[in-house]
Design a protein around this motif. Structure first.
Motif, PDB file in Angstrom:
ATOM      1  N   ILE A  19       0.745  -1.247   0.074  1.00 29.43           N
ATOM      2  CA  ILE A  19      -0.038   0.090   0.015  1.00 29.43           C
ATOM      3  C   ILE A  19       0.832   1.172   0.069  1.00 29.43           C
ATOM      4  O   ILE A  19       0.442   2.225  -0.604  1.00 29.43           O
ATOM      5  N   PHE A  20       2.096   1.218   0.623  1.00 27.11           N
ATOM      6  CA  PHE A  20       2.833   2.374   0.732  1.00 27.11           C
ATOM      7  C   PHE A  20       3.733   2.468  -0.799  1.00 27.11           C
ATOM      8  O   PHE A  20       4.872   3.086  -0.745  1.00 27.11           O
ATOM      9  N   GLU A  21       3.625   1.279  -1.649  1.00 26.49           N
ATOM     10  CA  GLU A  21       4.562   1.289  -2.917  1.00 26.49           C
ATOM     11  C   GLU A  21       5.804   1.324  -2.595  1.00 26.49           C
ATOM     12  O   GLU A  21       6.672   1.977  -3.059  1.00 26.49           O
ATOM     13  N   MET A  22       6.371   0.591  -1.722  1.00 25.00           N
ATOM     14  CA  MET A  22       7.784   0.140  -1.478  1.00 25.00           C
ATOM     15  C   MET A  22       8.430  -1.020  -1.870  1.00 25.00           C
ATOM     16  O   MET A  22       9.432  -1.513  -1.462  1.00 25.00           O
ATOM     17  N   ASP A  23       7.389  -1.808  -2.527  1.00 20.24           N
ATOM     18  CA  ASP A  23       8.045  -3.172  -2.988  1.00 20.24           C
ATOM     19  C   ASP A  23       9.506  -2.974  -3.606  1.00 20.24           C
ATOM     20  O   ASP A  23      10.384  -4.055  -3.388  1.00 20.24           O
ATOM     21  N   GLU A  24       9.778  -1.972  -4.402  1.00 21.41           N
ATOM     22  CA  GLU A  24      11.218  -1.739  -5.122  1.00 21.41           C
ATOM     23  C   GLU A  24      12.116  -1.926  -3.975  1.00 21.41           C
ATOM     24  O   GLU A  24      13.287  -2.234  -4.475  1.00 21.41           O
ATOM     25  N   TYR A  25      12.125  -1.306  -2.881  1.00 21.81           N
ATOM     26  CA  TYR A  25      13.020  -0.774  -2.059  1.00 21.81           C
ATOM     27  C   TYR A  25      12.978  -1.488  -0.627  1.00 21.81           C
ATOM     28  O   TYR A  25      13.589  -1.274   0.086  1.00 21.81           O
ATOM     29  N   ILE A  26      12.069  -2.312  -0.554  1.00 20.79           N
ATOM     30  CA  ILE A  26      11.658  -2.909   0.768  1.00 20.79           C
ATOM     31  C   ILE A  26      12.819  -3.786   1.484  1.00 20.79           C
ATOM     32  O   ILE A  26      13.030  -3.565   2.702  1.00 20.79           O
ATOM     33  N   ASP A  27      13.512  -4.418   0.411  1.00 19.57           N
ATOM     34  CA  ASP A  27      14.755  -5.066   1.021  1.00 19.57           C
ATOM     35  C   ASP A  27      15.970  -4.417   0.757  1.00 19.57           C
ATOM     36  O   ASP A  27      17.072  -5.004   0.870  1.00 19.57           O
ATOM     37  N   ARG A  28      16.157  -3.193   0.746  1.00 19.53           N
ATOM     38  CA  ARG A  28      17.313  -2.464   0.627  1.00 19.53           C
ATOM     39  C   ARG A  28      17.604  -1.732   1.822  1.00 19.53           C
ATOM     40  O   ARG A  28      16.537  -1.275   2.530  1.00 19.53           O
ATOM     41  N   ARG A  29      18.781  -1.485   2.158  1.00 24.03           N
ATOM     42  CA  ARG A  29      19.044  -0.734   3.511  1.00 24.03           C
ATOM     43  C   ARG A  29      18.640   0.718   3.298  1.00 24.03           C
ATOM     44  O   ARG A  29      18.772   1.257   2.311  1.00 24.03           O
ATOM     45  N   ALA A  30      18.289   1.368   4.492  1.00 21.62           N
ATOM     46  CA  ALA A  30      17.497   2.404   4.455  1.00 21.62           C
ATOM     47  C   ALA A  30      18.719   3.714   4.388  1.00 21.62           C
ATOM     48  O   ALA A  30      18.125   4.778   4.244  1.00 21.62           O
ATOM     49  N   GLY A  31      19.858   3.433   4.438  1.00 18.41           N
ATOM     50  CA  GLY A  31      20.832   4.344   4.829  1.00 18.41           C
ATOM     51  C   GLY A  31      20.540   5.558   3.391  1.00 18.41           C
ATOM     52  O   GLY A  31      20.942   6.688   3.736  1.00 18.41           O
ATOM     53  N   PHE A  60      18.076   6.273   1.348  1.00 13.71           N
ATOM     54  CA  PHE A  60      16.863   6.419   0.922  1.00 13.71           C
ATOM     55  C   PHE A  60      16.569   7.800   1.015  1.00 13.71           C
ATOM     56  O   PHE A  60      17.235   8.587   1.756  1.00 13.71           O
ATOM     57  N   SER A  61      15.657   8.488   0.178  1.00 16.92           N
ATOM     58  CA  SER A  61      15.270   9.792   0.318  1.00 16.92           C
ATOM     59  C   SER A  61      14.517  10.193   1.526  1.00 16.92           C
ATOM     60  O   SER A  61      14.069   8.987   2.042  1.00 16.92           O
ATOM     61  N   LYS A  62      13.968  11.374   1.874  1.00 18.39           N
ATOM     62  CA  LYS A  62      13.449  11.771   2.975  1.00 18.39           C
ATOM     63  C   LYS A  62      11.847  10.856   2.735  1.00 18.39           C
ATOM     64  O   LYS A  62      11.449  10.644   3.809  1.00 18.39           O
ATOM     65  N   GLY A  63      11.550  11.206   1.578  1.00 16.23           N
ATOM     66  CA  GLY A  63      10.218  10.493   1.261  1.00 16.23           C
ATOM     67  C   GLY A  63      10.138   9.070   1.408  1.00 16.23           C
ATOM     68  O   GLY A  63       9.090   8.709   2.340  1.00 16.23           O
ATOM     69  N   MET A  64      11.205   8.315   1.149  1.00 17.45           N
ATOM     70  CA  MET A  64      11.010   6.990   1.429  1.00 17.45           C
ATOM     71  C   MET A  64      11.482   6.639   2.703  1.00 17.45           C
ATOM     72  O   MET A  64      10.472   5.818   3.182  1.00 17.45           O
ATOM     73  N   LYS A  65      12.069   7.114   3.495  1.00 20.90           N
ATOM     74  CA  LYS A  65      12.286   7.146   4.901  1.00 20.90           C
ATOM     75  C   LYS A  65      10.929   7.485   5.520  1.00 20.90           C
ATOM     76  O   LYS A  65      10.599   6.694   6.581  1.00 20.90           O
ATOM     77  N   GLN A  66      10.418   8.474   5.125  1.00 22.08           N
ATOM     78  CA  GLN A  66       8.740   8.872   5.791  1.00 22.08           C
ATOM     79  C   GLN A  66       7.871   7.645   5.492  1.00 22.08           C
ATOM     80  O   GLN A  66       7.265   7.510   6.607  1.00 22.08           O
ATOM     81  N   LYS A  67       8.076   7.039   4.361  1.00 25.92           N
ATOM     82  CA  LYS A  67       6.953   5.984   4.118  1.00 25.92           C
ATOM     83  C   LYS A  67       7.228   4.752   5.289  1.00 25.92           C
ATOM     84  O   LYS A  67       6.481   4.291   5.890  1.00 25.92           O
ATOM     85  N   VAL A  68       8.665   4.407   5.327  1.00 31.69           N
ATOM     86  CA  VAL A  68       8.962   3.333   6.182  1.00 31.69           C
ATOM     87  C   VAL A  68       8.612   3.763   7.572  1.00 31.69           C
ATOM     88  O   VAL A  68       8.108   2.908   8.292  1.00 31.69           O
ATOM     89  N   ALA A  69       8.564   4.941   7.972  1.00 31.36           N
ATOM     90  CA  ALA A  69       8.458   5.400   9.411  1.00 31.36           C
ATOM     91  C   ALA A  69       7.074   5.364   9.583  1.00 31.36           C
ATOM     92  O   ALA A  69       6.476   4.751  10.651  1.00 31.36           O
ATOM     93  N   LEU A  70       6.223   5.451   8.609  1.00 33.86           N
ATOM     94  CA  LEU A  70       4.808   5.420   8.731  1.00 33.86           C
ATOM     95  C   LEU A  70       4.295   4.156   8.778  1.00 33.86           C
ATOM     96  O   LEU A  70       3.561   3.723   9.804  1.00 33.86           O
TER      97      LEU A  70
END
Ligand SMILES: Nc1ncnc2c1ncn2[C@@H]1O[C@H](COP(=O)(O)OP(=O)(O)O)[C@@H](O)[C@H]1O
Ligand SMILES: [Mg+2]
Length: 238
Positions: free
Chosen positions: A120-132, A134-144
């Motif tokens: 639902i957050f459309e993170m499939d592409e990077y769900i298994d990549r290290r967060a280091g 990530f853009s702010k938007g990607m990190k925010q999705k992970v945080a949410l």
């Protein structure tokens, strides 16, 4: 769903909260609007069981926060500040899984839930990549995603868009709207009028530790015959 009555909190000689009372119905989004130092974070920290009030009462989903903070924590999802607090060395998935473990979820439910949230957050592409990296938007999705891994009924977000660019802020707005569609109860704080106007069913204006006005945007603009922005400036003053 949320009942807050007569909250008071002082830090030494600073009276952060003098009298904070409000109710939030199930499925409602309440915006807590106030300038810096008004008492937004203190209020939300008390609701989130992170801080004890000196006086007053908070009941979340029928449970008194002071009597049973553990049970309350299971019901709430929390996101504080613009700082995401994502662990750079972990993957997005591991970051979310870790929160699932902290919330006593079993590994099968965690896996299902992470897959769902990733979709639902459309993170499939990077769900298994290290967060280091990530853009702010990607990190925010992970945080949410992380904040709701345990599928809480109530969400408490303190200035969830502060420090984010437009795109990342839009992710947060979309997310808050989707919470509403799922019937969740949301309280979020903001000092941005337009954000509150766009997202909230009702707005509570907090000033110097007191709720000075609360209502729907229409109720407030009808009552004062002013835009929310003009009203805010008038009530809060210079
Ligand atoms: N841990 C603390 N120690 C001392 N003073 C604090 C602390 N937290 C908040 N305050 C004070 O309480 C008041 C309300 O702060 P806060 O709830 O953070 O406001 P807001 O989130 O609306 O900006 C401010 O005057 C702030 O300086
Ligand atoms: Mg704050």
């Amino acid at each position: 769903m949320i009942n807050v009555k007569g909250l008071k909190k002082s830090f030494k000689d600073v009276e952060a909260l003098k009298d904070v009372s409000f109710n939030v119905n199930q499925g409602e989004i309440l915006g807590l609007l106030g300038e810096n130092g008004a008492g937004k974070t203190t209020t939300l920290r008390i609701l989130a069981t992170m801080l004890k009030a000196d006086d007053g009462e908070v009941v979340l989903g029928g449970i008194n926060v002071a009597n049973n903070p553990e049970a309350v924590r299971k019901k709430i999802g929390i996101l504080f500040g613009g700082e995401s607090g994502i662990y750079d060395r972990l993957t997005a998935r591991e970051n979310i899984e870790y929160y699932g473990q902290l919330n006593d979820m079993d590994s099968a439910s965690i896996k299902d839930r992470v897959d769902h949230l990733s979709r639902i957050f459309e993170m499939d592409e990077y769900i298994d990549r290290r967060a280091g990296k990530f853009s702010k938007g990607m990190k925010q999705k992970v945080a949410l995603a992380r904040s709701i891994v345990h599928n809480p009924e109530i969400m408490l977000f303190d200035e969830p868009t502060s420090g984010l660019d437009v795109t990342a802020a839009r992710v947060v707005h979309k997310f808050i709207n989707s919470c509403k569609e799922e019937g969740k109860t949301v309280v979020f704080s903001s000092h941005t009028m337009s954000e509150v106007e766009k997202l909230c069913d009702r707005v509570a204006i907090i000033h110097k530790g007191k709720i000075i006005e609360i209502g729907t945007i229409t109720e407030l603009t009808d009552k004062y015959q002013k835009s929310v922005e003009e009203l805010f400036v008038e009530l809060v003053g210079e």
